[in-house]
Design a protein around this motif. Sequence first.
Motif, PDB file in Angstrom:
ATOM      1  N   LEU B 235      42.593 158.965 -26.599  1.00  0.00           N
ATOM      2  CA  LEU B 235      44.119 158.948 -26.572  1.00  0.00           C
ATOM      3  C   LEU B 235      44.646 160.041 -26.212  1.00  0.00           C
ATOM      4  O   LEU B 235      44.506 161.142 -26.945  1.00  0.00           O
ATOM      5  CB  LEU B 235      44.816 158.197 -27.969  1.00  0.00           C
ATOM      6  N   ARG B 236      45.396 160.454 -24.961  1.00  0.00           N
ATOM      7  CA  ARG B 236      45.842 161.775 -24.628  1.00  0.00           C
ATOM      8  C   ARG B 236      47.307 161.648 -24.799  1.00  0.00           C
ATOM      9  O   ARG B 236      47.829 160.914 -24.115  1.00  0.00           O
ATOM     10  CB  ARG B 236      45.284 162.135 -23.376  1.00  0.00           C
ATOM     11  N   ILE B 237      47.955 162.681 -25.358  1.00  0.00           N
ATOM     12  CA  ILE B 237      49.511 162.824 -25.141  1.00  0.00           C
ATOM     13  C   ILE B 237      49.864 163.767 -24.146  1.00  0.00           C
ATOM     14  O   ILE B 237      49.080 164.944 -24.124  1.00  0.00           O
ATOM     15  CB  ILE B 237      49.913 163.352 -26.704  1.00  0.00           C
ATOM     16  N   PRO B 238      50.874 163.497 -23.459  1.00  0.00           N
ATOM     17  CA  PRO B 238      51.211 164.461 -22.356  1.00  0.00           C
ATOM     18  C   PRO B 238      51.939 165.674 -23.080  1.00  0.00           C
ATOM     19  O   PRO B 238      52.314 165.455 -24.106  1.00  0.00           O
ATOM     20  CB  PRO B 238      52.143 163.712 -21.620  1.00  0.00           C
ATOM     21  N   PRO B 239      51.944 166.786 -22.141  1.00  0.00           N
ATOM     22  CA  PRO B 239      52.485 167.985 -22.570  1.00  0.00           C
ATOM     23  C   PRO B 239      54.141 167.902 -22.895  1.00  0.00           C
ATOM     24  O   PRO B 239      54.484 168.629 -24.096  1.00  0.00           O
ATOM     25  CB  PRO B 239      52.518 169.152 -21.469  1.00  0.00           C
ATOM     26  N   ASP B 240      54.897 166.987 -22.476  1.00  0.00           N
ATOM     27  CA  ASP B 240      56.150 166.940 -22.574  1.00  0.00           C
ATOM     28  C   ASP B 240      56.419 165.433 -22.762  1.00  0.00           C
ATOM     29  O   ASP B 240      55.678 164.265 -22.328  1.00  0.00           O
ATOM     30  CB  ASP B 240      56.887 167.458 -21.540  1.00  0.00           C
ATOM     31  N   SER B 241      57.644 165.078 -23.518  1.00  0.00           N
ATOM     32  CA  SER B 241      57.968 163.895 -24.006  1.00  0.00           C
ATOM     33  C   SER B 241      59.556 163.837 -24.049  1.00  0.00           C
ATOM     34  O   SER B 241      60.061 164.943 -24.579  1.00  0.00           O
ATOM     35  CB  SER B 241      57.389 163.310 -25.116  1.00  0.00           C
ATOM     36  N   GLY B 242      60.137 162.738 -23.456  1.00  0.00           N
ATOM     37  CA  GLY B 242      61.564 162.812 -23.469  1.00  0.00           C
ATOM     38  C   GLY B 242      62.335 162.254 -24.540  1.00  0.00           C
ATOM     39  O   GLY B 242      63.193 161.244 -24.544  1.00  0.00           O
ATOM     40  N   GLY B 243      61.786 162.983 -25.910  1.00  0.00           N
ATOM     41  CA  GLY B 243      62.360 162.332 -27.027  1.00  0.00           C
ATOM     42  C   GLY B 243      61.883 161.079 -27.527  1.00  0.00           C
ATOM     43  O   GLY B 243      61.130 160.445 -26.793  1.00  0.00           O
ATOM     44  N   SER B 244      62.120 160.836 -28.877  1.00  0.00           N
ATOM     45  CA  SER B 244      61.441 159.869 -29.361  1.00  0.00           C
ATOM     46  C   SER B 244      62.151 159.473 -30.738  1.00  0.00           C
ATOM     47  O   SER B 244      62.273 158.022 -30.766  1.00  0.00           O
ATOM     48  CB  SER B 244      59.803 160.279 -29.868  1.00  0.00           C
ATOM     49  N   PHE B 245      62.358 160.198 -31.506  1.00  0.00           N
ATOM     50  CA  PHE B 245      63.334 159.935 -32.841  1.00  0.00           C
ATOM     51  C   PHE B 245      62.546 158.562 -33.431  1.00  0.00           C
ATOM     52  O   PHE B 245      63.164 157.707 -33.942  1.00  0.00           O
ATOM     53  CB  PHE B 245      64.710 159.367 -32.538  1.00  0.00           C
ATOM     54  N   GLY B 246      61.375 158.487 -33.649  1.00  0.00           N
ATOM     55  CA  GLY B 246      60.389 157.562 -34.246  1.00  0.00           C
ATOM     56  C   GLY B 246      59.976 156.453 -33.371  1.00  0.00           C
ATOM     57  O   GLY B 246      59.125 155.673 -33.615  1.00  0.00           O
ATOM     58  N   ILE B 247      60.956 156.277 -32.012  1.00  0.00           N
ATOM     59  CA  ILE B 247      60.597 154.969 -31.357  1.00  0.00           C
ATOM     60  C   ILE B 247      59.065 154.999 -30.639  1.00  0.00           C
ATOM     61  O   ILE B 247      58.699 154.083 -30.333  1.00  0.00           O
ATOM     62  CB  ILE B 247      61.783 154.878 -30.231  1.00  0.00           C
ATOM     63  N   LYS B 536      38.942 165.576 -28.463  1.00  0.00           N
ATOM     64  CA  LYS B 536      38.534 167.020 -28.247  1.00  0.00           C
ATOM     65  C   LYS B 536      39.486 167.929 -29.478  1.00  0.00           C
ATOM     66  O   LYS B 536      39.051 169.006 -29.756  1.00  0.00           O
ATOM     67  CB  LYS B 536      38.812 167.803 -27.018  1.00  0.00           C
ATOM     68  N   ASP B 537      40.731 167.218 -29.779  1.00  0.00           N
ATOM     69  CA  ASP B 537      41.315 168.153 -30.698  1.00  0.00           C
ATOM     70  C   ASP B 537      40.986 167.514 -32.079  1.00  0.00           C
ATOM     71  O   ASP B 537      40.827 166.438 -32.344  1.00  0.00           O
ATOM     72  CB  ASP B 537      43.020 167.897 -30.395  1.00  0.00           C
TER      73      ASP B 537
END
Lengths: 162, 797, 272
Positions: B235-247, B536-537
């Motif tokens: 599972l890879r997470i992109p460098p930026d995310s447009g907000g989450s607030f838990g969602i 990898k992390d």
Amino acid sequence: MRRVNRDARARVSLTLNGRKLAAEAEPRTLLCDFLRHALGATGTHVGCEHGVCGACTVLIDGVATRSCLTLAVQAEGREVRTVESLAAPDGELNPLQQAFRDHHALQCGFCTPGILMSFTDYLSRNPHASEAEIRDVLSGHLCRCTGYASIVAALKRAARRE
Amino acid sequence: MTDQLGKPVLRKEDPALLSGRGRYADDLPIPVGTLHAHVIRSPHAHAEIVRVDAAKALAHEGVWAVITGEDVRKLSDPFLAAVKAPVQQWTLAVERVRYVGEPVVLVVAESRYLAEDAAELVTIDYQPLDPVLDPVEACKSAAPLLHPAAGTNEISVREFRYGDPDGAFARADRRIAMTVPFPRLSFTPIECYVVVAQHNAAENSYDVLANFQGPFSMHPVMALALRVPGPKFRLRIPPDSGGSFGIKLSVFPYIVLIALAARITGRPVKWTEDRIEHLVAASSGPNRVTQIEAAVGKDGRILGLKLDQLEDYGAFLRAPMPAPLYRMHGAVTGAYDIEHVEVKNRAVLTNKMPASLIRGFGGPQLYLALERLMQRIAIELKLDPLDVIRRNLIAAQKFPYRTAAGALYDSGNYARAVEIAIGDGRLADLKKRREAARAQGRHYGIGFAVVVEPAMSNMGYLSTLMTAQAREKAGPKNGAVSMARLTIDPLGAVTVTADVTVQGQSHETVLAQIVAQELGLSPGEVEVVLELDTAKDQWSIAAGTYSSRFASGTAVAAHMAAVAMRDKLKAIGAKQLNVLPDDVELAQGKIRSRSNPDNALPFGRVAGTSHWSPVMLPETVAPALSETAVWTPPELEPPSIDDRINTSLTYGFIFDMCGVEIDPVTYHVRVDRYVSMHDAGRIMNPMIAEGQIRGAFAQGIAAALYEEFTYNEEGAFLNGTFADYLVPTVGEIPDVEILHYHSPSPFTPLGAKGLAEGNCMSTPACIANAIADALGVSAVELPATPRRIHALLQARA
Amino acid sequence: MKPRPFDYVQPDTVEEAVAILAEYGDDARILAGGQSLVPMLNLRIVEARALVDISRISALDVMREVRGKIEIGAAVTQNKLLAWPQLAEKLPLVAAALPHVGHFQTRNKGTVCGSIAHADPSSELPLTLALLGGEVVLKSERGERVLAAEDFQKDMLTTARAPDELIAAVRFPLANGKGVAFREVARRHGDFAIVAVAAVVEDKNTVRLGVGGMAGKPMVRRFAREEAAGAIAAWADALEGYEDLHASAAMRRDLFRNLGPLAVTEAIRCAA
């Protein structure tokens, strides 16, 4: 008169941030999708596809426009400007962008390009806009992160400078 | 040495984001041949799926697959859930749909446009069933059952008793009770879910990019659903995310869905959620009905507290629900010194979208009930509401304070913070305004709210929902792991990685400040990379950004790694400078002798030694190429045998007060003045802290006045677009005066407490109290829309 | 959400436009600003076999004064009208109402005629057109006809425009020097109004009041000044209002009862 059949792909030519570009689009292809995925200009974001959130705002012939409510074919022959056009070639932020940075007017940054383009248009018409005028134009954008106060502060600073 | 922490350092993230060079999930390149998915969703709140006919859709141009619940059931296992119950959930509806918007069929085609066209050709026959939408109704024996095998919709019930609540209630002068509902809403980030999945058939492994926020305890949940071991699910997470607030926790079922689509089609598959889907089916906070009762003395002192918290989780308890019911558990008495407590937690299922954690994470629901009750106590006893609050606040000398339910509040001086907030004429001014308005017959009210804001969850908190015996059998769960790693490259440049996901909270900047502080660099010289990659992390189940864990957790790990690296570099530098390590300092980009600063070397040169000439290293020092820190604070113990649990590591304090006026012409609530006092311990970057507070405040205003998910009797969702679900714009957010008090946490080396959920918890309660004061009513339902205000005024007339 | 496929036609003249409309029968839709139409297309809640983009027809991008009326062509955007230097003087009511129409960004593209064609029951431009007694100029291959606002506006989102007709222009009677007022209540700035009221002073004794959001279309009545408050209250009961997500019918009636007299007072003060 121009006519494009639903099953056809039209070649859409426009000027994007000063460069003549062209790619194919169906009549129904939205300009936001065309910019992002046909032309690779991903700085413009898509938040709602019904014209409320403002994240997709770009300039068409200098006028702030919701690109999710614009068909790519409607941009034929137009000058389109997106957020990627604001900074200098060496990356130096323009005064509006710098004001945003100085005032912490962005957090996740997703709504930011649309706001920058809206005000690139508005402040060129009304360079010394009042706070009330700024708030009025900003109300066409949704931001979930900042609570807006820092964005207003940044825009007030930009209005004094430019 | 220049202090980097505590300064309003400008953000490293900004130049890229301001230039349109952010890299959000939908921006990243995808392989040629990637297909696009579109979800067909249930139009019914409750129905049997009789038949799915996909023939016409499959024949449509560009369509590669039409995937149903039956396909999913063959290829995947039901999701693990926190509550053991005969309830099964797959990523598509199987046999039955249980909420409007539930994913039923997935169409995969060469473009999203084509997939939506083909979706209109799929016919699904449903046999509607009666839905149940109200949580109280859903508990009744005659209610339609969402999961017949479970025999009930009330899927989890637990009772807790601390001290002697019955005795306290028997002794009390008065008993004061209220029923306080909290609405269902969400904080709808401007960027929706995005998943890009690939499947390697030869290895049966998955590679998924998604804007998932954590916690990574969901990783095994997803891997198990996909029937692969953890390493085969990257599972890879992109460098930026447009907000989450838990969602963006709840993107995880879609990760499994799109991964299966990649497996079925043999091609990479991409799905971008649109706003309509997001509103109807992404996630929401749970709505709750709290029955709260206090046993009080005539002076307003609370002797005992009883709570029955009925929380509505929608159609399924997705992992890790019912987390909001338990995350606050240790702090269920808020800022008050109450010894005798009884809590009943009930999680109920209804035919609505599954609820999950959103910003506030159980705090908004709790504090609306608790703070409304505090006002009620004052009114019934004819006391001043602020006096009642102050009479019950935990005294400063009691810290660290162990609450009845087991939380260990690290630090605070609640009375002093309140005193400062009401001082400088602030409260007097509010009272003057109220008096002047009322003299003119206007509806003006003052409200207060007091909140203890927990940060960094003890992962054992959810196990409290099991009985002690069940916990014993399952094995102890507790603690929280935070990880950070520093590496030095051949030119001596420093890079930091850490176990948080990026959503806009400026982690990159603050991590750079923390590391720069220890290494004598400027934040601009520290590179921070937060694109978490499970292959990898370093990560643990606690990884991610949620529950305000950054300041109390990951920031500390980064600090520890930086300190360890600093000490190594001192030893290396000492040898090169020919001085003792104690004489070495790192400052201004140099490693130098403190007693003779001219004896200095550039940081990069000393730092690069481990690459270029490891032989030059002192014998006692291993090469300083990288330093990993793992921080597991000892205060996060497992629940005790009598169900006491320290649910979080640090506890901030908030005191809000406001004045509101009700407009009798438009029925709008106008916030006249709002003051918010925050004690979050040490503030690492005041500019960023203020941004977080203002963002939470806007969301608190939204919950108080604008946002609610509403359904009709058939379970149809009524807030289907951004024209119907009212996210506040700039015009709707009043100004807020923010004040600070600082009680550093003794439980972390940095002393900083996670903040930023606080006003989600305090502001709805403060506004509700002010409205109640303005109109002289006891029941204020949120959001206090003009429609509700109109009804309240009519009822009064 | 992506729209369904459609043909795209971009005529250069009105003649070409009406010919296309005739060709497609019921199945074509006019695309002017797109601020109302495109969301519905994206949501797939309207059908369109073809979109006829009139935004580049220069003959429609014209405003002129004709026989005591301001004629606004179908391609004129709301912001273009708002920026017209003579707006406050000649059409003060429209000047008061326009800032409430959507947002700066949507007014850059949204057209005056488009708002009239869309006919949302509480929207500002149809209300002002009705109150001022304006008219709508319709063109088709069959010819031209001009309808008074009250004949053009039928019901919620429903007008008298035939499928093969194009709104070529709307005409607002001049209101120089008249006392006017415009008020609305919306949940957020720029949202559709829950209830909107507009008032015009006709003479020393009479006021004309229009209300949007109480019925399927704007409703207009005239009152004697002194009777306004009572007459408005009675009218509110007669109209009943309607229920939706944001307001009950009872609340609409009360909003109208509250706003109406305020608008009347303001219009009278403005006339003085």
